[in-house]
Each structure stands twice: as C-alpha cells, then as structure tokens.
Design an enzyme around this catalytic site. Structure first.
Site, PDB file in Angstrom:
ATOM      1  N   HIS A  90       0.837  -1.210   0.000  1.00 51.86           N
ATOM      2  CA  HIS A  90       0.000   0.000   0.000  1.00 51.86           C
ATOM      3  C   HIS A  90       0.874   1.264   0.000  1.00 51.86           C
ATOM      4  O   HIS A  90       0.621   2.205  -0.750  1.00 51.86           O
ATOM      5  CB  HIS A  90      -0.865   0.070   1.271  1.00 51.86           C
ATOM      6  CG  HIS A  90      -1.905  -1.004   1.417  1.00 51.86           C
ATOM      7  ND1 HIS A  90      -2.004  -1.786   2.542  1.00 51.86           N
ATOM      8  CD2 HIS A  90      -2.911  -1.414   0.598  1.00 51.86           C
ATOM      9  CE1 HIS A  90      -3.023  -2.625   2.422  1.00 51.86           C
ATOM     10  NE2 HIS A  90      -3.579  -2.437   1.249  1.00 51.86           N
TER      11      HIS A  90
ATOM     12  N   LYS B  78     -17.906  -6.814   8.437  1.00 52.96           N
ATOM     13  CA  LYS B  78     -16.554  -7.369   8.330  1.00 52.96           C
ATOM     14  C   LYS B  78     -15.891  -7.439   9.700  1.00 52.96           C
ATOM     15  O   LYS B  78     -16.069  -6.532  10.514  1.00 52.96           O
ATOM     16  CB  LYS B  78     -15.722  -6.450   7.411  1.00 52.96           C
ATOM     17  CG  LYS B  78     -15.120  -7.178   6.219  1.00 52.96           C
ATOM     18  CD  LYS B  78     -14.391  -6.223   5.322  1.00 52.96           C
ATOM     19  CE  LYS B  78     -13.407  -6.946   4.428  1.00 52.96           C
ATOM     20  NZ  LYS B  78     -12.792  -6.045   3.460  1.00 52.96           N
TER      21      LYS B  78
ATOM     22  N   ARG C 100      -2.044  -6.457  -8.110  1.00 55.29           N
ATOM     23  CA  ARG C 100      -0.959  -7.413  -7.892  1.00 55.29           C
ATOM     24  C   ARG C 100      -0.971  -8.534  -8.909  1.00 55.29           C
ATOM     25  O   ARG C 100       0.052  -9.097  -9.247  1.00 55.29           O
ATOM     26  CB  ARG C 100      -1.076  -8.039  -6.494  1.00 55.29           C
ATOM     27  CG  ARG C 100      -0.694  -7.117  -5.382  1.00 55.29           C
ATOM     28  CD  ARG C 100      -1.245  -7.586  -4.068  1.00 55.29           C
ATOM     29  NE  ARG C 100      -2.688  -7.492  -4.054  1.00 55.29           N
ATOM     30  CZ  ARG C 100      -3.444  -7.672  -2.987  1.00 55.29           C
ATOM     31  NH1 ARG C 100      -2.891  -7.991  -1.855  1.00 55.29           N
ATOM     32  NH2 ARG C 100      -4.748  -7.540  -3.056  1.00 55.29           N
TER      33      ARG C 100
ATOM     34  N   SER D 185      -2.720  -7.753   3.250  1.00 60.76           N
ATOM     35  CA  SER D 185      -3.037  -7.590   4.675  1.00 60.76           C
ATOM     36  C   SER D 185      -3.440  -8.927   5.278  1.00 60.76           C
ATOM     37  O   SER D 185      -3.141  -9.208   6.433  1.00 60.76           O
ATOM     38  CB  SER D 185      -4.174  -6.582   4.851  1.00 60.76           C
ATOM     39  OG  SER D 185      -3.790  -5.329   4.367  1.00 60.76           O
TER      40      SER D 185
HETATM   41  P1  ADP Z   1      -9.803  -3.995   0.119  1.00 59.53           P
HETATM   42  O1  ADP Z   1     -10.425  -4.709   1.282  1.00 59.53           O
HETATM   43  O2  ADP Z   1     -10.626  -2.874  -0.430  1.00 59.53           O
HETATM   44  O3  ADP Z   1      -9.220  -4.884  -0.975  1.00 59.53           O
HETATM   45  P2  ADP Z   1      -7.068  -3.605   0.943  1.00 59.53           P
HETATM   46  O4  ADP Z   1      -6.618  -2.797   2.119  1.00 59.53           O
HETATM   47  O5  ADP Z   1      -6.817  -5.064   0.995  1.00 59.53           O
HETATM   48  O6  ADP Z   1      -8.586  -3.252   0.798  1.00 59.53           O
HETATM   49  O7  ADP Z   1      -6.424  -3.043  -0.398  1.00 59.53           O
HETATM   50  C1  ADP Z   1      -6.599  -1.716  -0.827  1.00 59.53           C
HETATM   51  C2  ADP Z   1      -5.978  -1.543  -2.206  1.00 59.53           C
HETATM   52  O8  ADP Z   1      -4.585  -1.790  -2.150  1.00 59.53           O
HETATM   53  C3  ADP Z   1      -6.515  -2.520  -3.264  1.00 59.53           C
HETATM   54  O9  ADP Z   1      -6.562  -1.851  -4.517  1.00 59.53           O
HETATM   55  C4  ADP Z   1      -5.471  -3.597  -3.311  1.00 59.53           C
HETATM   56  O10 ADP Z   1      -5.444  -4.260  -4.571  1.00 59.53           O
HETATM   57  C5  ADP Z   1      -4.227  -2.766  -3.104  1.00 59.53           C
HETATM   58  N1  ADP Z   1      -3.136  -3.563  -2.562  1.00 59.53           N
HETATM   59  C6  ADP Z   1      -3.169  -4.413  -1.519  1.00 59.53           C
HETATM   60  N2  ADP Z   1      -1.971  -4.985  -1.323  1.00 59.53           N
HETATM   61  C7  ADP Z   1      -1.140  -4.497  -2.295  1.00 59.53           C
HETATM   62  C8  ADP Z   1       0.227  -4.736  -2.676  1.00 59.53           C
HETATM   63  N3  ADP Z   1       0.987  -5.596  -2.020  1.00 59.53           N
HETATM   64  N4  ADP Z   1       0.724  -4.052  -3.727  1.00 59.53           N
HETATM   65  C9  ADP Z   1      -0.064  -3.191  -4.411  1.00 59.53           C
HETATM   66  N5  ADP Z   1      -1.361  -2.932  -4.128  1.00 59.53           N
HETATM   67  C10 ADP Z   1      -1.898  -3.581  -3.090  1.00 59.53           C
END
Ligand code: ADP
Length: 150
Positions: A17, A41, A90, A127
């Site tokens: 992120h 959630k 990703r 995450s």
């Molecule tokens: P959500 O529950 O909306 O997917 P996340 O916090 O998991 O929320 O992810 C938010 C955004 O960050 C999403 O667009 C996700 O694809 C992106 N993201 C998550 N992990 C990575 C990563 N390792 N590299 C790039 N983008 C990421």
C-alpha cells in the site's frame, strides 16, 4: 487540483500500500487514504488502530490525508472533491475484481479509477497474509511499515 481517494480496509497497511501511495503522488496533488468501515466485516485491528498506523506514517506528508468512511466510495469522492479512485494491482485476480468495481463506479458517479501495478517485490504482500503470520507468531516485519512493526 487533482485529488484521488485510495480506499481499502488497511487491516493493517502494508509496504505494498505504502509504495502505491508514494508513487501516486507523482500523479495527484492530494491523496486521501480512505479506511472503509463495514459493519459486516471482522477486522484484526480496530478502526482507530488502523487510522493511527497510517496517520503516524504520513504525518509529515502535507499532500496525504486519512479519513474513515462508511457507504459508497464514489459518495466519499464527491464529498472530498476527488475526481479519481486509486487502486493497486498485484495479479489477475485483483484485475478482474477491480475492473467490475471501476466500471460500476464510473457508471454511478463518473469517477475514474487509476490502477497502479505493485512492484514485483510487493506482489505477494496482502493484509490477510500479514494477519495470518501475526496470529501465528511469525515474522511479518518485512511486509509492513515501521508504524505497524512497532
Ligand atoms: P480492500 O479490502 O478494499 O481490498 P485492501 O486494504 O486489501 O482493501 O487493499 C486496498 C488496495 O490496495 C486494493 O486496490 C489492493 O489491490 C491494493 N493492494 C493491496 N496490497 C497491495 C500490494 N501488495 N501491492 C499493491 N497494491 C496492493
């Protein structure tokens, strides 16, 4: 002024992120990290913890703001005056998921989604993997920023 909302659960924020956020500052004047609140959630970190990790990390960055929100991301964009949604990609699973949401959001409010590819070295980070490792007392430090590590 070009503004983007970067929505997510950030449970917790990871180096994947963080990299997307910093790179997006080349494209936008302001980036609003928007932590989603979904009553259905279950989160590992509560909302104030998730917010604190992010707020502390970007405290010195005047162009990065953190908000918490409920409801549609496009409604938050309107409220914040943001023309764009920022998301990270990703893999092809992310791609299919993001495509449907992006098309719906354009239809709903004319908001465009800008997608940035993750760096190869961050492509495996999520995450949910961090939460899994953490719950099982493994080393998650190489996947998260200092504010989460501490
Ligand atoms: P959500 O529950 O909306 O997917 P996340 O916090 O998991 O929320 O992810 C938010 C955004 O960050 C999403 O667009 C996700 O694809 C992106 N993201 C998550 N992990 C990575 C990563 N390792 N590299 C790039 N983008 C990421």
């Amino acid at each position: 002024m070009k503004k983007a909302v970067f929505p997510g659960s950030f449970d917790p924020i990871t180096l994947g992120h963080v990299d997307i956020i910093y790179r997006s500052l080349e494209l936008f004047d302001e980036v609003i990290i928007a932590i989603g609140v979904n009553a259905d959630k279950k989160y590992l970190f509560n909302l104030s913890q998730r917010e604190a990790f992010i707020a502390t990390l970007f405290a010195q960055e005047s162009r990065i703001k953190v908000v918490c929100y409920e409801g549609l991301t496009v409604d938050l964009c309107k409220k914040e005056g943001a023309q764009y949604i920022l998301r990270g990609l990703r893999n092809t699973t992310d791609f299919e998921f993001e495509k449907a949401i992006a098309q719906a959001n354009t239809k709903l409010q004319g908001i465009e989604t800008i997608l940035l590819y993750s760096k190869p070295e961050h492509a495996f980070i999520s995450s949910s993997i961090v939460r899994d490792v953490l719950r099982n007392q493994g080393d998650y430090s190489f996947m998260v920023p200092d504010t989460v590590r501490e």
